[in-house]
Design a protein around this motif. Structure first.
Motif, PDB file in Angstrom:
ATOM      1  N   MET A   1       0.796  -1.028   0.026  1.00  0.00           N
ATOM      2  CA  MET A   1       0.160   0.051  -0.099  1.00  0.00           C
ATOM      3  C   MET A   1       0.966   1.312  -0.002  1.00  0.00           C
ATOM      4  N   THR A   2       0.524   2.113  -1.005  1.00  0.00           N
ATOM      5  CA  THR A   2       1.479   3.231  -0.823  1.00  0.00           C
ATOM      6  C   THR A   2       0.956   4.315   0.036  1.00  0.00           C
ATOM      7  N   SER A   3       1.718   5.460   0.010  1.00  0.00           N
ATOM      8  CA  SER A   3       1.204   6.187   1.283  1.00  0.00           C
ATOM      9  C   SER A   3      -0.039   7.080   0.714  1.00  0.00           C
ATOM     10  N   HIS A   4      -0.126   7.045  -0.453  1.00  0.00           N
ATOM     11  CA  HIS A   4      -1.395   8.021  -1.005  1.00  0.00           C
ATOM     12  C   HIS A   4      -2.334   7.055  -0.842  1.00  0.00           C
ATOM     13  N   GLU A   9      -7.228   5.785   2.910  1.00  0.00           N
ATOM     14  CA  GLU A   9      -8.002   4.791   3.464  1.00  0.00           C
ATOM     15  C   GLU A   9      -8.158   5.663   4.779  1.00  0.00           C
ATOM     16  N   LEU A  10      -7.191   6.215   5.402  1.00  0.00           N
ATOM     17  CA  LEU A  10      -7.383   7.023   6.752  1.00  0.00           C
ATOM     18  C   LEU A  10      -8.543   8.065   6.463  1.00  0.00           C
ATOM     19  N   ARG A  11      -8.626   8.576   5.294  1.00  0.00           N
ATOM     20  CA  ARG A  11      -9.666   9.582   5.049  1.00  0.00           C
ATOM     21  C   ARG A  11     -11.118   9.065   5.150  1.00  0.00           C
ATOM     22  N   ASP A  49      -1.482  -2.041  12.255  1.00  0.00           N
ATOM     23  CA  ASP A  49      -1.006  -3.214  12.474  1.00  0.00           C
ATOM     24  C   ASP A  49      -0.535  -3.850  11.348  1.00  0.00           C
ATOM     25  N   ALA A  50      -1.041  -3.399  10.099  1.00  0.00           N
ATOM     26  CA  ALA A  50      -0.785  -3.921   8.767  1.00  0.00           C
ATOM     27  C   ALA A  50       0.704  -3.433   8.517  1.00  0.00           C
ATOM     28  N   PHE A  51       0.967  -2.084   9.045  1.00  0.00           N
ATOM     29  CA  PHE A  51       2.174  -1.511   8.624  1.00  0.00           C
ATOM     30  C   PHE A  51       3.290  -1.768   9.624  1.00  0.00           C
ATOM     31  N   VAL A  52       3.088  -2.490  10.670  1.00  0.00           N
ATOM     32  CA  VAL A  52       4.061  -2.637  11.527  1.00  0.00           C
ATOM     33  C   VAL A  52       4.489  -4.089  11.621  1.00  0.00           C
ATOM     34  N   PRO A  53       5.800  -4.152  11.088  1.00  0.00           N
ATOM     35  CA  PRO A  53       6.304  -5.703  11.215  1.00  0.00           C
ATOM     36  C   PRO A  53       6.194  -6.418  12.776  1.00  0.00           C
TER      37      PRO A  53
END
Length: 69
Positions: A1-4, A9-11, A49-53
């Motif tokens: 997932m890119t930062s964009h 998704e956060l928005r 959690d999806a971004f934290v290994p």
């Protein structure tokens, strides 16, 4: 997932959940508003959690449980 994609998704989560919370508060539905807050926290936590290994310890836990059984 890119930062964009992450930002989108956060928005989306924030907009949807805050709208639901606002509606519930205006209608005097405290329990629904609280449930919406909990749901937003859960969704944001899953996204984070999806971004934290996972650490080596967390990866080892299922194996430890399997050995103890």
């Amino acid at each position: 997932m890119t930062s964009h994609q992450l930002a989108d998704e956060l928005r989306r989560v924030a907009t949807t959940q805050v709208s639901d919370i606002t509606r519930a508060v205006k209608e005097g539905q405290k329990s629904i508003a609280l449930n919406e807050v909990r749901d937003m926290a859960r969704r944001l936590s899953l996204l984070a959690d999806a971004f934290v290994p996972k650490s080596a310890t967390e990866k080892a836990e299922p194996q430890d449980g399997a050995q103890a059984a």
